[in-house]
Design an enzyme around this catalytic site. Structure first.
Site, PDB file in Angstrom:
ATOM      1  N   THR A 244       0.879  -1.176  -0.075  1.00  0.00           N
ATOM      2  CA  THR A 244       0.015   0.073  -0.159  1.00  0.00           C
ATOM      3  C   THR A 244       0.924   1.328   0.013  1.00  0.00           C
ATOM      4  O   THR A 244       1.996   1.386   0.705  1.00  0.00           O
ATOM      5  CB  THR A 244      -1.036   0.068   1.278  1.00  0.00           C
ATOM      6  OG1 THR A 244      -1.970  -1.279   1.060  1.00  0.00           O
ATOM      7  CG2 THR A 244      -1.665   1.341   1.473  1.00  0.00           C
TER       8      THR A 244
ATOM      9  N   GLN B 293      -4.996  -7.302  -5.905  1.00  0.00           N
ATOM     10  CA  GLN B 293      -5.288  -7.784  -4.615  1.00  0.00           C
ATOM     11  C   GLN B 293      -6.647  -7.208  -4.170  1.00  0.00           C
ATOM     12  O   GLN B 293      -6.741  -6.028  -4.072  1.00  0.00           O
ATOM     13  CB  GLN B 293      -4.442  -7.568  -3.585  1.00  0.00           C
ATOM     14  CG  GLN B 293      -4.763  -8.209  -2.268  1.00  0.00           C
ATOM     15  CD  GLN B 293      -3.591  -8.070  -1.211  1.00  0.00           C
ATOM     16  OE1 GLN B 293      -3.676  -6.755  -0.657  1.00  0.00           O
ATOM     17  NE2 GLN B 293      -3.067  -8.918  -0.667  1.00  0.00           N
TER      18      GLN B 293
ATOM     19  N   HIS C  98      -7.626 -10.840  -0.735  1.00  0.00           N
ATOM     20  CA  HIS C  98      -7.074 -10.538   0.666  1.00  0.00           C
ATOM     21  C   HIS C  98      -7.687 -11.231   1.827  1.00  0.00           C
ATOM     22  O   HIS C  98      -9.014 -10.719   2.036  1.00  0.00           O
ATOM     23  CB  HIS C  98      -7.057  -8.946   0.595  1.00  0.00           C
ATOM     24  CG  HIS C  98      -5.873  -8.813   1.649  1.00  0.00           C
ATOM     25  ND1 HIS C  98      -5.424  -9.213   2.537  1.00  0.00           N
ATOM     26  CD2 HIS C  98      -5.291  -7.300   1.929  1.00  0.00           C
ATOM     27  CE1 HIS C  98      -4.553  -8.595   3.449  1.00  0.00           C
ATOM     28  NE2 HIS C  98      -4.315  -7.569   2.840  1.00  0.00           N
TER      29      HIS C  98
ATOM     30  N   ASN D  84      -4.300 -10.354   7.661  1.00  0.00           N
ATOM     31  CA  ASN D  84      -3.918  -9.043   8.292  1.00  0.00           C
ATOM     32  C   ASN D  84      -5.038  -8.192   8.683  1.00  0.00           C
ATOM     33  O   ASN D  84      -4.996  -7.254   8.878  1.00  0.00           O
ATOM     34  CB  ASN D  84      -3.180  -8.010   7.013  1.00  0.00           C
ATOM     35  CG  ASN D  84      -1.877  -8.717   6.466  1.00  0.00           C
ATOM     36  OD1 ASN D  84      -1.290  -9.781   7.133  1.00  0.00           O
ATOM     37  ND2 ASN D  84      -1.336  -8.023   5.687  1.00  0.00           N
TER      38      ASN D  84
ATOM     39  N   TYR E  57      -8.216  -7.716   8.028  1.00  0.00           N
ATOM     40  CA  TYR E  57      -9.163  -7.102   7.176  1.00  0.00           C
ATOM     41  C   TYR E  57     -10.415  -8.159   7.151  1.00  0.00           C
ATOM     42  O   TYR E  57     -10.508  -8.953   7.963  1.00  0.00           O
ATOM     43  CB  TYR E  57      -8.786  -6.949   5.731  1.00  0.00           C
ATOM     44  CG  TYR E  57      -7.528  -5.932   5.861  1.00  0.00           C
ATOM     45  CD1 TYR E  57      -7.650  -4.835   6.519  1.00  0.00           C
ATOM     46  CD2 TYR E  57      -6.162  -6.137   5.543  1.00  0.00           C
ATOM     47  CE1 TYR E  57      -6.804  -3.653   6.518  1.00  0.00           C
ATOM     48  CE2 TYR E  57      -5.157  -5.104   5.563  1.00  0.00           C
ATOM     49  CZ  TYR E  57      -5.609  -3.942   6.219  1.00  0.00           C
ATOM     50  OH  TYR E  57      -4.552  -3.052   6.309  1.00  0.00           O
TER      51      TYR E  57
ATOM     52  N   ARG F  54      -4.500 -14.599  -0.011  1.00  0.00           N
ATOM     53  CA  ARG F  54      -3.553 -14.580   0.792  1.00  0.00           C
ATOM     54  C   ARG F  54      -4.142 -14.872   2.072  1.00  0.00           C
ATOM     55  O   ARG F  54      -5.433 -14.163   2.631  1.00  0.00           O
ATOM     56  CB  ARG F  54      -3.012 -13.047   0.642  1.00  0.00           C
ATOM     57  CG  ARG F  54      -1.877 -12.690   1.354  1.00  0.00           C
ATOM     58  CD  ARG F  54      -1.587 -11.167   1.403  1.00  0.00           C
ATOM     59  NE  ARG F  54      -0.235 -11.041   1.723  1.00  0.00           N
ATOM     60  CZ  ARG F  54       0.556  -9.737   2.008  1.00  0.00           C
ATOM     61  NH1 ARG F  54      -0.428  -8.826   2.325  1.00  0.00           N
ATOM     62  NH2 ARG F  54       1.880  -9.774   1.867  1.00  0.00           N
TER      63      ARG F  54
ATOM     64  N   ASN G 151      -3.584  -5.481  12.791  1.00  0.00           N
ATOM     65  CA  ASN G 151      -4.958  -4.654  13.030  1.00  0.00           C
ATOM     66  C   ASN G 151      -5.805  -5.507  13.950  1.00  0.00           C
ATOM     67  O   ASN G 151      -7.279  -5.734  13.774  1.00  0.00           O
ATOM     68  CB  ASN G 151      -5.507  -5.085  11.739  1.00  0.00           C
ATOM     69  CG  ASN G 151      -4.880  -3.956  10.629  1.00  0.00           C
ATOM     70  OD1 ASN G 151      -4.619  -2.765  10.910  1.00  0.00           O
ATOM     71  ND2 ASN G 151      -4.472  -4.423   9.302  1.00  0.00           N
TER      72      ASN G 151
ATOM     73  N   GLY H  51       8.432  -8.045  -0.058  1.00  0.00           N
ATOM     74  CA  GLY H  51       7.692  -6.721   0.312  1.00  0.00           C
ATOM     75  C   GLY H  51       8.706  -5.407   0.205  1.00  0.00           C
ATOM     76  O   GLY H  51       8.772  -4.811  -0.981  1.00  0.00           O
TER      77      GLY H  51
END
Length: 367
Positions: free
Chosen positions: A25, A97, A177, A180, A182, A229, A237, A324
């Site tokens: 991002t 993604q 996605h 993480n 979300y 993923r 998060n 990354g």
């Protein structure tokens, strides 16, 4: 011996090497529309076997950070088409993604200033990024509301539509996605999902949304163009599951028959420690469960990899290695890995928001 620079086929994706640029991002898409500068950024990195785009919102409701791109409006599709054309012109492959942040958002980013949505009305103890006066600032997430049962089919449909839009925009495929902290990950994990209906409680119920999304997307564009993923134990998060090993072994067994291009696994804490003493996890057993259930998709590993660790992972059964932060400052990372460096150091002050500085101005190796 399998080597990082050998070609591989992942579903319908014929890749020139096993190096993947992980989604990053960068907050450089004002009004959620990809720009010409973004096309340059991805084109610079097209020597990777596969580029995974930055996380891209499937709807305005799915947006959680300022100036991240979307894939739900004509101007966004047109913007992404410039990106994919540039990557393909340089011989690269790129997937997007698909992203719904769930509770990791702020009312100022939501339709009509509404509350973010989540499996349960539990606020995430984390921050999001807003752009104010041209500068990125980190603010607390807003209090979410629990999704109504009747809203979930529409949410799955948003993923399906976004996958079709991705193909229209020229992407070679999509990555769902589900990591993480979300939305899909929030449904998976006990710390964020306290529902008592068909999407909460048992492992099959908590995995239901993930599987409905993957089935809808793969039916729309083909399993061979679909990846996913996962991050079994990351604390990113503010997510936590009481018993992640059986949860994720169930998930991969259910994914196995769907003919996916790849599974993308974040090992340990996203961007942090690869092994967590308070959250042990057996990734080899997870891969074994997937293969035993007939899963043929490429196994992609991610988190803190360098050349030596990547080669070791390939010898241990991985198929692809995602990098990354190294890709932020090293657009020609493939060449740098081939010759053992040198590697540019990234400018952290330019990670989120801004223009070309710290984005497209990192030097490539000279001949």
């Amino acid at each position: 011996m399998t080597h990082l620079f050998e070609p591989i086929r992942a579903g319908q994706l014929a890749l020139s090497n096993r190096i993947v640029m992980a989604p990053l991002t960068r907050n450089r898409a004002p009004r959620a529309v990809p720009t010409a500068l973004m096309a340059s950024y991805y084109q610079q990195r097209a020597s990777a076997g596969l580029l995974i785009s930055e996380a891209t919102a499937i709807s305005q409701q799915g947006q959680g950070y300022a100036d991240v791109p979307g894939l739900y409006a004509p101007e966004q599709i047109a913007g992404w088409k410039r990106v994919t054309d540039a990557v393909h012109a340089s011989g690269g492959k790129i997937v997007t993604q698909l992203w719904h942040v769930g509770r990791v958002s702020h009312t100022s980013l939501q339709p009509s200033g509404g509350a973010p949505v989540a499996p349960s009305a539990i606020r995430a103890q984390t921050k999001t990024v807003l752009i104010q006066d041209g500068a990125a600032s980190f603010v607390d997430t807003s209090e979410p509301r629990a999704l109504e049962l009747a809203e979930i089919p529409g949410l799955v449909e948003d993923y399906r539509k976004a996958a079709l839009a991705a193909i229209e925009a020229g992407f070679d495929g999509v990555e769902i996605h589900a990591a993480n902290g979300y939305l899909i990950d929030q449904f998976l994990k006990t710390g964020s999902n306290q529902r008592t209906d068909a999407y909460g409680g048992s492992i099959p119920n908590r995995a239901r949304l993930l599987l409905e999304v993957v089935q809808a997307v793969s039916a729309a564009i083909g399993g061979g163009r679909t990846g996913i993923r996962l991050s079994p134990v990351t604390p990113a998060n503010d997510v936590l599951d009481a018993d992640p090993q059986p949860l994720f072994e169930h998930v991969v067994r259910q994914l196995a028959p769907l003919g996916l291009a790849y599974l993308h696994l974040i090992e340990g804490a996203t961007g942090g420690a690869r092994a967590l003493t308070d959250r042990p996890f057996d990734y080899a057993a997870l891969r074994a469960s997937y293969r035993a259930a007939g899963g043929q998709g490429a196994w992609m590993v991610n988190n803190g990899y360098d050349l030596a660790l990547a080669q070791s992972a390939l010898q241990s059964g991985a198929d692809l290695v995602a990098f990354g932060k190294a890709y932020i400052a090293n657009p020609d990372l493939v060449a740098r890995l081939q010759q053992g460096g040198p590697f540019n150091e990234p400018d952290r002050s330019t990670f989120y928001g801004g223009g070309a500085k710290g984005y497209t101005d990192y030097p490539a190796l000279t001949a």
